[in-house]
Design an enzyme around this catalytic site. Sequence first.
Site, PDB file in Angstrom:
ATOM      1  N   TYR A 153      50.989  79.602  30.092  1.00 46.52           N
ATOM      2  CA  TYR A 153      52.061  80.575  29.900  1.00 46.52           C
ATOM      3  C   TYR A 153      51.515  81.962  30.199  1.00 46.52           C
ATOM      4  O   TYR A 153      50.420  82.315  29.761  1.00 46.52           O
ATOM      5  CB  TYR A 153      52.566  80.520  28.455  1.00 46.52           C
ATOM      6  CG  TYR A 153      53.636  81.542  28.133  1.00 46.52           C
ATOM      7  CD1 TYR A 153      54.914  81.435  28.684  1.00 46.52           C
ATOM      8  CD2 TYR A 153      53.375  82.606  27.277  1.00 46.52           C
ATOM      9  CE1 TYR A 153      55.897  82.374  28.391  1.00 46.52           C
ATOM     10  CE2 TYR A 153      54.352  83.544  26.976  1.00 46.52           C
ATOM     11  CZ  TYR A 153      55.614  83.424  27.536  1.00 46.52           C
ATOM     12  OH  TYR A 153      56.581  84.351  27.236  1.00 46.52           O
ATOM     13  N   ASP A 248      44.220  85.424  33.012  1.00 42.00           N
ATOM     14  CA  ASP A 248      45.126  85.897  31.970  1.00 42.00           C
ATOM     15  C   ASP A 248      44.405  85.742  30.640  1.00 42.00           C
ATOM     16  O   ASP A 248      44.387  84.665  30.055  1.00 42.00           O
ATOM     17  CB  ASP A 248      46.433  85.100  32.015  1.00 42.00           C
ATOM     18  CG  ASP A 248      47.413  85.552  30.939  1.00 42.00           C
ATOM     19  OD1 ASP A 248      47.008  86.352  30.060  1.00 42.00           O
ATOM     20  OD2 ASP A 248      48.572  85.104  30.975  1.00 42.00           O
ATOM     21  N   LYS A 276      47.884  91.340  23.254  1.00 43.45           N
ATOM     22  CA  LYS A 276      47.613  90.864  21.894  1.00 43.45           C
ATOM     23  C   LYS A 276      46.498  91.677  21.211  1.00 43.45           C
ATOM     24  O   LYS A 276      46.746  92.794  20.783  1.00 43.45           O
ATOM     25  CB  LYS A 276      47.362  89.354  21.920  1.00 43.45           C
ATOM     26  CG  LYS A 276      48.627  88.646  22.468  1.00 43.45           C
ATOM     27  CD  LYS A 276      48.747  87.180  22.238  1.00 43.45           C
ATOM     28  CE  LYS A 276      50.165  86.733  22.548  1.00 43.45           C
ATOM     29  NZ  LYS A 276      50.313  85.863  23.691  1.00 43.45           N
TER      30      LYS A 276
HETATM   31  C1  PLP Z   1      51.394  86.005  24.818  1.00 41.61           C
HETATM   32  C2  PLP Z   1      50.926  85.771  26.204  1.00 41.61           C
HETATM   33  C3  PLP Z   1      51.454  86.473  27.285  1.00 41.61           C
HETATM   34  C4  PLP Z   1      52.640  87.389  27.142  1.00 41.61           C
HETATM   35  O1  PLP Z   1      52.394  88.482  26.332  1.00 41.61           O
HETATM   36  P1  PLP Z   1      53.669  89.249  25.671  1.00 41.61           P
HETATM   37  O2  PLP Z   1      53.041  90.425  25.001  1.00 41.61           O
HETATM   38  O3  PLP Z   1      54.290  88.264  24.738  1.00 41.61           O
HETATM   39  O4  PLP Z   1      54.566  89.610  26.782  1.00 41.61           O
HETATM   40  C5  PLP Z   1      50.882  86.311  28.522  1.00 41.61           C
HETATM   41  N1  PLP Z   1      49.851  85.470  28.697  1.00 41.61           N
HETATM   42  C6  PLP Z   1      49.312  84.765  27.692  1.00 41.61           C
HETATM   43  C7  PLP Z   1      48.145  83.871  27.934  1.00 41.61           C
HETATM   44  C8  PLP Z   1      49.854  84.869  26.410  1.00 41.61           C
HETATM   45  O5  PLP Z   1      49.365  84.131  25.419  1.00 41.61           O
END
Ligand code: PLP
Length: 435
Positions: A153, A248, A276
Amino acid sequence: MADLPGAGARPGPRSRALFEAAKALMPGGVNSPVRAFGAVGGTPPILARGAGARVWDVDGAEYIDYLASWGPLILGHADPDVKWALVEALERGWTYGAPTEAEGEMARLVTAAFPSIEMVRFVSSGTEATMSALRLARACTGRTAILKFAGCYHGHVDALLVQAGSGLATFGLPGTAGVPAAVAADTLVVPYGDAAALAEVLRLHGERLAAVIIEPVAANMGVVTPPEGYLQQLRDLCTASGTLLIFDEVITGFRVAYGGAQERFGIRADITCLGKIVGGGLPVGAYGGSRAIMERVAPSGDVYQAGTLSGNPLAMAAGAATLRALAVPGVYDGLEAMTAPFAAGVVEAARRHGRSVRVNRFGSMLTVFFTDADVRDYASAQRADTAAYARFFHALLDRGVYFPPAQFETAFVSLAHRPDDIERTLAVIEEAFAN
Ligand SMILES: *Cc1c(COP(=O)(O)O)cnc(C)c1O
Protein backbone atom coordinates in the site's frame (compact mmCIF):
# COMPACT_ATOMS: atom_id res chain seq x y z
CA MET A 1 -6.87 -13.09 35.31
CA ALA A 2 -9.85 -12.38 37.54
CA ASP A 3 -9.45 -8.62 37.02
CA LEU A 4 -10.03 -8.87 33.27
CA PRO A 5 -13.46 -7.71 32.12
CA GLY A 6 -15.52 -10.26 30.24
CA ALA A 7 -15.98 -10.40 26.47
CA GLY A 8 -18.65 -8.18 24.95
CA ALA A 9 -18.11 -5.37 27.41
CA ARG A 10 -16.59 -2.90 24.97
CA PRO A 11 -17.14 -0.36 23.70
CA GLY A 12 -19.64 1.17 26.09
CA PRO A 13 -22.92 3.03 25.41
CA ARG A 14 -21.43 6.48 24.86
CA SER A 15 -19.06 5.22 22.14
CA ARG A 16 -21.93 3.38 20.49
CA ALA A 17 -24.18 6.45 20.51
CA LEU A 18 -21.46 8.77 19.19
CA PHE A 19 -20.56 6.33 16.42
CA GLU A 20 -24.22 5.96 15.40
CA ALA A 21 -24.48 9.74 15.15
CA ALA A 22 -21.21 10.01 13.22
CA LYS A 23 -22.44 7.52 10.61
CA ALA A 24 -25.11 9.99 9.54
CA LEU A 25 -22.54 12.73 9.02
CA MET A 26 -19.38 11.05 7.70
CA PRO A 27 -19.11 8.08 5.32
CA GLY A 28 -18.98 5.02 7.57
CA GLY A 29 -18.74 7.37 10.54
CA VAL A 30 -15.00 7.82 9.99
CA ASN A 31 -12.37 9.78 8.09
CA SER A 32 -10.28 6.75 7.09
CA PRO A 33 -11.98 3.45 6.25
CA VAL A 34 -10.26 0.84 8.41
CA ARG A 35 -11.14 2.77 11.59
CA ALA A 36 -14.77 1.71 11.10
CA PHE A 37 -14.00 -1.93 12.06
CA GLY A 38 -15.42 -3.23 8.76
CA ALA A 39 -12.93 -6.11 8.74
CA VAL A 40 -13.67 -7.29 12.27
CA GLY A 41 -17.27 -6.16 12.85
CA GLY A 42 -18.60 -4.29 15.84
CA THR A 43 -18.31 -0.67 16.87
CA PRO A 44 -15.05 1.22 17.34
CA PRO A 45 -14.49 2.81 20.75
CA ILE A 46 -14.54 6.59 20.43
CA LEU A 47 -11.21 7.63 21.88
CA ALA A 48 -10.84 10.56 24.23
CA ARG A 49 -7.30 10.48 25.55
CA GLY A 50 -3.91 8.80 25.28
CA ALA A 51 -0.83 8.69 27.48
CA GLY A 52 2.22 6.50 27.00
CA ALA A 53 1.19 3.05 25.80
CA ARG A 54 -2.47 3.55 26.76
CA VAL A 55 -5.62 5.10 25.37
CA TRP A 56 -9.01 5.73 26.97
CA ASP A 57 -12.41 5.89 25.32
CA VAL A 58 -15.34 8.19 26.07
CA ASP A 59 -16.84 5.54 28.36
CA GLY A 60 -13.67 5.58 30.45
CA ALA A 61 -12.42 2.16 29.29
CA GLU A 62 -8.64 1.78 29.16
CA TYR A 63 -6.67 -0.03 26.47
CA ILE A 64 -3.03 -0.98 25.98
CA ASP A 65 -2.53 0.44 22.51
CA TYR A 66 -0.73 -1.32 19.64
CA LEU A 67 -2.23 0.86 16.91
CA ALA A 68 0.13 3.80 17.61
CA SER A 69 -2.05 5.88 15.26
CA TRP A 70 -1.03 3.37 12.53
CA GLY A 71 2.67 3.83 13.20
CA PRO A 72 3.62 7.44 13.97
CA LEU A 73 3.58 7.22 17.77
CA ILE A 74 6.81 5.30 18.31
CA LEU A 75 7.32 7.32 21.52
CA GLY A 76 3.79 6.57 22.73
CA HIS A 77 0.87 8.94 23.28
CA ALA A 78 1.35 12.51 24.49
CA ASP A 79 5.11 12.10 24.84
CA PRO A 80 6.28 15.01 27.05
CA ASP A 81 9.19 16.05 24.78
CA VAL A 82 6.95 16.17 21.72
CA LYS A 83 4.23 17.92 23.68
CA TRP A 84 6.55 20.67 24.89
CA ALA A 85 8.03 21.13 21.44
CA LEU A 86 4.47 21.57 20.17
CA VAL A 87 3.50 23.97 22.95
CA GLU A 88 6.60 26.03 22.35
CA ALA A 89 5.92 26.19 18.59
CA LEU A 90 2.23 26.91 19.16
CA GLU A 91 2.98 29.95 21.29
CA ARG A 92 4.72 31.53 18.31
CA GLY A 93 1.89 30.98 15.84
CA TRP A 94 1.16 27.89 13.77
CA THR A 95 1.51 28.66 10.11
CA TYR A 96 2.94 31.42 7.93
CA GLY A 97 3.19 30.04 4.42
CA ALA A 98 6.71 31.42 4.48
CA PRO A 99 10.05 29.73 5.27
CA THR A 100 10.88 28.91 8.89
CA GLU A 101 14.01 27.75 10.67
CA ALA A 102 12.28 24.52 11.75
CA GLU A 103 12.08 23.25 8.16
CA GLY A 104 15.83 23.50 7.73
CA GLU A 105 16.36 21.72 11.03
CA MET A 106 14.08 18.87 9.94
CA ALA A 107 15.77 18.65 6.54
CA ARG A 108 19.11 18.37 8.32
CA LEU A 109 17.80 15.54 10.55
CA VAL A 110 16.29 13.59 7.64
CA THR A 111 19.30 13.90 5.31
CA ALA A 112 21.59 12.86 8.19
CA ALA A 113 19.46 9.78 8.85
CA PHE A 114 19.31 8.57 5.22
CA PRO A 115 22.54 8.62 3.18
CA SER A 116 20.46 8.26 -0.02
CA ILE A 117 18.61 11.51 0.75
CA GLU A 118 20.71 14.57 -0.09
CA MET A 119 17.69 16.83 -0.45
CA VAL A 120 14.15 16.48 0.82
CA ARG A 121 10.73 18.03 0.26
CA PHE A 122 8.18 17.97 3.08
CA VAL A 123 4.50 17.44 2.30
CA SER A 124 1.49 16.72 4.51
CA SER A 125 0.85 12.98 4.11
CA GLY A 126 2.43 9.74 2.94
CA THR A 127 0.03 9.73 0.00
CA GLU A 128 1.35 13.08 -1.15
CA ALA A 129 4.91 11.79 -0.83
CA THR A 130 4.36 8.72 -3.03
CA MET A 131 2.25 10.64 -5.54
CA SER A 132 4.95 13.28 -5.89
CA ALA A 133 7.71 10.66 -6.06
CA LEU A 134 5.98 9.02 -9.04
CA ARG A 135 5.65 12.34 -10.84
CA LEU A 136 9.31 13.07 -10.21
CA ALA A 137 10.41 9.60 -11.39
CA ARG A 138 8.39 9.98 -14.57
CA ALA A 139 9.93 13.38 -15.22
CA CYS A 140 13.48 12.17 -14.57
CA THR A 141 13.20 9.10 -16.82
CA GLY A 142 10.80 10.36 -19.48
CA ARG A 143 8.96 7.05 -19.02
CA THR A 144 5.37 6.38 -17.94
CA ALA A 145 4.94 2.83 -16.61
CA ILE A 146 5.51 1.90 -12.98
CA LEU A 147 5.81 -1.39 -11.16
CA LYS A 148 4.39 -2.16 -7.74
CA PHE A 149 3.97 -5.29 -5.66
CA ALA A 150 0.75 -7.07 -4.77
CA GLY A 151 -0.31 -6.26 -1.24
CA CYS A 152 1.88 -3.17 -0.91
CA TYR A 153 0.00 0.00 0.00
CA HIS A 154 1.35 3.40 -0.96
CA GLY A 155 -1.50 5.67 0.03
CA HIS A 156 -4.58 6.42 -2.06
CA VAL A 157 -2.78 7.59 -5.19
CA ASP A 158 -4.86 6.66 -8.28
CA ALA A 159 -2.03 4.88 -10.08
CA LEU A 160 -1.10 2.89 -6.96
CA LEU A 161 -4.57 1.67 -6.00
CA VAL A 162 -4.23 -1.28 -8.27
CA GLN A 163 -5.14 -4.81 -7.29
CA ALA A 164 -2.79 -7.69 -7.70
CA GLY A 165 -3.07 -9.59 -10.95
CA SER A 166 -2.49 -13.30 -10.83
CA GLY A 167 0.62 -15.09 -11.99
CA LEU A 168 3.36 -13.05 -13.58
CA ALA A 169 3.03 -9.31 -14.12
CA THR A 170 -0.45 -8.35 -15.14
CA PHE A 171 -1.50 -4.96 -16.28
CA GLY A 172 -3.46 -3.57 -13.43
CA LEU A 173 -7.13 -3.13 -13.03
CA PRO A 174 -8.21 -0.35 -10.69
CA GLY A 175 -8.82 -1.64 -7.14
CA THR A 176 -11.41 1.05 -6.52
CA ALA A 177 -14.20 2.86 -8.30
CA GLY A 178 -13.21 6.26 -9.62
CA VAL A 179 -9.80 5.38 -11.04
CA PRO A 180 -9.81 5.50 -14.84
CA ALA A 181 -8.65 2.28 -16.50
CA ALA A 182 -6.16 4.37 -18.47
CA VAL A 183 -4.45 5.45 -15.24
CA ALA A 184 -4.29 1.92 -13.85
CA ALA A 185 -3.06 0.55 -17.16
CA ASP A 186 0.37 2.09 -16.60
CA THR A 187 0.78 0.19 -13.33
CA LEU A 188 2.27 -3.29 -13.45
CA VAL A 189 1.95 -5.59 -10.47
CA VAL A 190 4.09 -8.56 -9.41
CA PRO A 191 3.88 -10.79 -6.34
CA TYR A 192 6.00 -9.59 -3.40
CA GLY A 193 9.19 -11.58 -2.87
CA ASP A 194 9.03 -13.60 -6.11
CA ALA A 195 12.54 -13.26 -7.57
CA ALA A 196 11.75 -15.00 -10.86
CA ALA A 197 8.66 -12.87 -11.55
CA LEU A 198 10.63 -9.74 -10.79
CA ALA A 199 13.47 -10.66 -13.15
CA GLU A 200 10.99 -11.55 -15.90
CA VAL A 201 8.96 -8.34 -15.68
CA LEU A 202 12.11 -6.20 -15.64
CA ARG A 203 13.42 -8.15 -18.66
CA LEU A 204 10.18 -7.59 -20.57
CA HIS A 205 9.31 -4.06 -19.45
CA GLY A 206 12.37 -2.60 -17.71
CA GLU A 207 13.16 -0.12 -20.48
CA ARG A 208 9.77 1.54 -20.18
CA LEU A 209 9.49 1.56 -16.40
CA ALA A 210 9.93 4.96 -14.79
CA ALA A 211 10.00 3.48 -11.30
CA VAL A 212 9.58 0.46 -9.14
CA ILE A 213 7.93 1.29 -5.82
CA ILE A 214 8.12 -1.08 -2.88
CA GLU A 215 7.63 -1.28 0.85
CA PRO A 216 11.10 -2.66 1.67
CA VAL A 217 9.47 -4.51 4.56
CA ALA A 218 5.80 -4.90 3.76
CA ALA A 219 3.48 -3.79 6.55
CA ASN A 220 0.16 -3.31 4.77
CA MET A 221 -0.61 -6.98 4.07
CA GLY A 222 0.39 -7.62 7.64
CA VAL A 223 4.13 -7.73 8.22
CA VAL A 224 5.98 -9.56 5.45
CA THR A 225 9.78 -9.52 5.27
CA PRO A 226 11.34 -9.82 1.81
CA PRO A 227 13.40 -12.94 1.10
CA GLU A 228 17.18 -12.78 1.55
CA GLY A 229 18.80 -10.94 -1.36
CA TYR A 230 15.52 -9.77 -2.87
CA LEU A 231 15.99 -6.03 -2.33
CA GLN A 232 19.56 -6.24 -3.69
CA GLN A 233 18.23 -8.04 -6.78
CA LEU A 234 15.67 -5.29 -7.18
CA ARG A 235 18.35 -2.60 -6.77
CA ASP A 236 20.55 -4.28 -9.43
CA LEU A 237 17.68 -4.74 -11.92
CA CYS A 238 16.60 -1.12 -11.54
CA THR A 239 20.13 0.16 -12.05
CA ALA A 240 20.56 -2.02 -15.15
CA SER A 241 17.35 -0.79 -16.79
CA GLY A 242 17.64 2.86 -15.80
CA THR A 243 14.51 2.55 -13.65
CA LEU A 244 14.32 4.58 -10.45
CA LEU A 245 13.91 2.57 -7.27
CA ILE A 246 11.43 4.15 -4.86
CA PHE A 247 11.47 2.85 -1.30
CA ASP A 248 8.20 3.66 0.39
CA GLU A 249 9.50 3.95 3.95
CA VAL A 250 6.40 5.72 5.25
CA ILE A 251 6.11 2.97 7.87
CA THR A 252 9.67 1.59 8.03
CA GLY A 253 11.47 4.96 8.11
CA PHE A 254 12.66 5.63 11.68
CA ARG A 255 10.76 2.45 12.70
CA VAL A 256 12.95 -0.54 11.78
CA ALA A 257 16.12 1.53 12.30
CA TYR A 258 16.82 5.24 12.48
CA GLY A 259 17.83 5.07 8.81
CA GLY A 260 14.88 2.82 7.96
CA ALA A 261 14.99 -0.38 5.94
CA GLN A 262 17.80 1.10 3.85
CA GLU A 263 20.03 1.01 6.92
CA ARG A 264 18.91 -2.51 7.88
CA PHE A 265 19.48 -3.96 4.40
CA GLY A 266 22.37 -1.74 3.27
CA ILE A 267 20.60 -0.63 0.09
CA ARG A 268 20.18 2.86 -1.30
CA ALA A 269 16.94 3.85 -2.94
CA ASP A 270 16.84 6.54 -5.63
CA ILE A 271 13.80 8.18 -4.07
CA THR A 272 12.64 7.58 -0.50
CA CYS A 273 9.13 8.34 0.75
CA LEU A 274 8.60 9.07 4.42
CA GLY A 275 5.57 9.75 6.59
CA LYS A 276 4.09 8.65 9.91
CA ILE A 277 7.01 8.77 12.43
CA VAL A 278 8.71 11.67 10.60
CA GLY A 279 5.75 13.84 11.65
CA GLY A 280 5.69 12.68 15.26
CA GLY A 281 1.91 12.25 15.05
CA LEU A 282 1.16 15.40 13.07
CA PRO A 283 0.30 15.32 9.35
CA VAL A 284 3.66 15.05 7.55
CA GLY A 285 5.12 13.23 4.60
CA ALA A 286 8.43 13.68 2.82
CA TYR A 287 10.23 12.54 -0.28
CA GLY A 288 13.89 12.83 -1.01
CA GLY A 289 16.81 11.57 -3.02
CA SER A 290 20.04 12.65 -4.65
CA ARG A 291 20.66 16.31 -5.34
CA ALA A 292 20.42 15.65 -9.09
CA ILE A 293 16.96 14.08 -8.76
CA MET A 294 15.58 16.55 -6.22
CA GLU A 295 16.82 19.60 -8.14
CA ARG A 296 14.13 18.66 -10.68
CA VAL A 297 11.45 19.67 -8.15
CA ALA A 298 10.00 23.21 -8.42
CA PRO A 299 11.11 25.89 -7.94
CA SER A 300 14.63 24.55 -8.72
CA GLY A 301 13.30 22.42 -11.55
CA ASP A 302 10.34 21.75 -13.80
CA VAL A 303 8.35 19.24 -11.71
CA TYR A 304 5.59 21.16 -9.99
CA GLN A 305 4.64 20.19 -6.45
CA ALA A 306 3.38 22.48 -3.69
CA GLY A 307 1.41 22.63 -0.45
CA THR A 308 -0.24 25.40 1.58
CA LEU A 309 0.65 23.76 4.89
CA SER A 310 3.79 21.87 3.78
CA GLY A 311 6.58 22.18 6.36
CA ASN A 312 4.04 23.44 8.87
CA PRO A 313 5.77 24.71 12.05
CA LEU A 314 3.81 22.47 14.43
CA ALA A 315 4.41 19.40 12.28
CA MET A 316 8.11 20.18 11.99
CA ALA A 317 8.37 20.68 15.77
CA ALA A 318 6.69 17.35 16.54
CA GLY A 319 8.80 15.57 13.93
CA ALA A 320 12.07 17.04 15.11
CA ALA A 321 11.35 16.24 18.77
CA THR A 322 10.51 12.66 17.81
CA LEU A 323 13.64 12.19 15.68
CA ARG A 324 15.84 13.62 18.41
CA ALA A 325 14.43 11.08 20.88
CA LEU A 326 15.04 8.27 18.38
CA ALA A 327 18.64 9.32 17.69
CA VAL A 328 19.64 8.29 21.23
CA PRO A 329 21.89 5.19 21.05
CA GLY A 330 20.22 1.93 22.05
CA VAL A 331 16.67 2.98 21.21
CA TYR A 332 16.16 0.37 18.50
CA ASP A 333 17.87 -2.36 20.53
CA GLY A 334 15.40 -1.55 23.30
CA LEU A 335 12.43 -1.91 20.93
CA GLU A 336 13.84 -5.21 19.67
CA ALA A 337 14.34 -6.46 23.23
CA MET A 338 10.70 -5.61 24.02
CA THR A 339 9.15 -7.03 20.85
CA ALA A 340 11.09 -10.27 20.29
CA PRO A 341 9.89 -11.92 23.52
CA PHE A 342 6.39 -10.55 22.86
CA ALA A 343 6.24 -12.32 19.49
CA ALA A 344 7.77 -15.48 20.99
CA GLY A 345 5.18 -15.36 23.77
CA VAL A 346 2.31 -15.23 21.27
CA VAL A 347 3.75 -18.22 19.37
CA GLU A 348 4.18 -20.13 22.63
CA ALA A 349 0.62 -19.34 23.80
CA ALA A 350 -0.78 -20.46 20.44
CA ARG A 351 1.16 -23.71 20.69
CA ARG A 352 -0.15 -24.40 24.20
CA HIS A 353 -3.73 -23.98 23.00
CA GLY A 354 -3.29 -25.84 19.72
CA ARG A 355 -4.00 -22.74 17.61
CA SER A 356 -2.63 -22.44 14.07
CA VAL A 357 -0.90 -19.11 14.23
CA ARG A 358 2.00 -17.48 12.41
CA VAL A 359 3.56 -14.38 13.93
CA ASN A 360 5.46 -12.28 11.39
CA ARG A 361 7.72 -9.76 13.04
CA PHE A 362 10.31 -7.26 11.92
CA GLY A 363 11.73 -5.08 14.68
CA SER A 364 8.84 -3.49 16.59
CA MET A 365 6.20 -4.40 13.99
CA LEU A 366 4.25 -7.63 14.15
CA THR A 367 1.18 -9.35 12.73
CA VAL A 368 -0.65 -12.39 14.07
CA PHE A 369 -1.95 -14.51 11.17
CA PHE A 370 -4.33 -17.39 11.80
CA THR A 371 -2.87 -20.00 9.47
CA ASP A 372 -0.51 -22.95 9.59
CA ALA A 373 1.34 -21.89 6.42
CA ASP A 374 4.10 -19.31 6.19
CA VAL A 375 2.90 -15.85 5.14
CA ARG A 376 5.37 -14.59 2.52
CA ASP A 377 3.21 -12.52 0.16
CA TYR A 378 -0.28 -11.14 -0.40
CA ALA A 379 -1.72 -14.45 -1.62
CA SER A 380 -0.61 -16.33 1.49
CA ALA A 381 -1.80 -13.44 3.71
CA GLN A 382 -5.20 -13.67 2.04
CA ARG A 383 -5.38 -17.40 2.76
CA ALA A 384 -5.14 -16.80 6.53
CA ASP A 385 -8.37 -17.05 8.54
CA THR A 386 -9.60 -13.46 8.88
CA ALA A 387 -12.71 -14.55 10.82
CA ALA A 388 -10.44 -16.10 13.45
CA TYR A 389 -8.48 -12.83 13.52
CA ALA A 390 -11.72 -10.90 14.07
CA ARG A 391 -12.63 -13.09 17.06
CA PHE A 392 -9.11 -12.69 18.42
CA PHE A 393 -9.28 -8.91 17.94
CA HIS A 394 -12.55 -8.61 19.87
CA ALA A 395 -11.38 -10.93 22.64
CA LEU A 396 -8.42 -8.56 23.08
CA LEU A 397 -10.44 -5.35 22.82
CA ASP A 398 -12.92 -6.57 25.44
CA ARG A 399 -10.00 -7.23 27.76
CA GLY A 400 -8.37 -3.85 27.25
CA VAL A 401 -5.86 -4.51 24.46
CA TYR A 402 -6.23 -2.51 21.24
CA PHE A 403 -4.76 -4.45 18.30
CA PRO A 404 -5.22 -3.29 14.68
CA PRO A 405 -8.81 -3.91 13.51
CA ALA A 406 -7.76 -5.95 10.45
CA GLN A 407 -5.36 -8.81 9.91
CA PHE A 408 -3.72 -6.97 6.98
CA GLU A 409 -2.24 -4.42 9.35
CA THR A 410 0.62 -4.13 11.77
CA ALA A 411 0.72 -4.00 15.54
CA PHE A 412 3.36 -1.55 16.75
CA VAL A 413 5.35 -1.71 19.96
CA SER A 414 6.43 1.72 21.14
CA LEU A 415 9.11 3.01 23.49
CA ALA A 416 6.32 3.70 25.98
CA HIS A 417 5.44 0.01 26.34
CA ARG A 418 6.85 -1.50 29.52
CA PRO A 419 7.57 -5.18 30.23
CA ASP A 420 4.44 -5.38 32.39
CA ASP A 421 2.31 -4.05 29.49
CA ILE A 422 3.66 -6.87 27.33
CA GLU A 423 3.14 -9.38 30.13
CA ARG A 424 -0.46 -8.29 30.62
CA THR A 425 -1.04 -8.37 26.85
CA LEU A 426 0.32 -11.92 26.70
CA ALA A 427 -2.03 -12.94 29.53
CA VAL A 428 -4.94 -11.50 27.56
CA ILE A 429 -3.80 -13.27 24.38
CA GLU A 430 -3.51 -16.52 26.30
CA GLU A 431 -7.13 -16.10 27.36
CA ALA A 432 -8.19 -15.29 23.81
CA PHE A 433 -6.55 -18.45 22.52
CA ALA A 434 -8.15 -20.51 25.30
CA ASN A 435 -11.66 -19.51 24.21
C1 PLP B 1 0.34 4.92 5.61
C2 PLP B 1 1.12 4.64 4.38
C3 PLP B 1 1.08 5.49 3.27
C4 PLP B 1 0.12 6.65 3.19
O1 PLP B 1 0.35 7.62 4.14
P1 PLP B 1 -0.87 8.63 4.52
O2 PLP B 1 -0.22 9.60 5.45
O3 PLP B 1 -1.92 7.78 5.15
O4 PLP B 1 -1.32 9.24 3.25
C5 PLP B 1 1.93 5.25 2.22
N1 PLP B 1 2.76 4.20 2.24
C6 PLP B 1 2.84 3.35 3.27
C7 PLP B 1 3.81 2.22 3.26
C8 PLP B 1 1.99 3.52 4.37
O5 PLP B 1 2.02 2.65 5.37
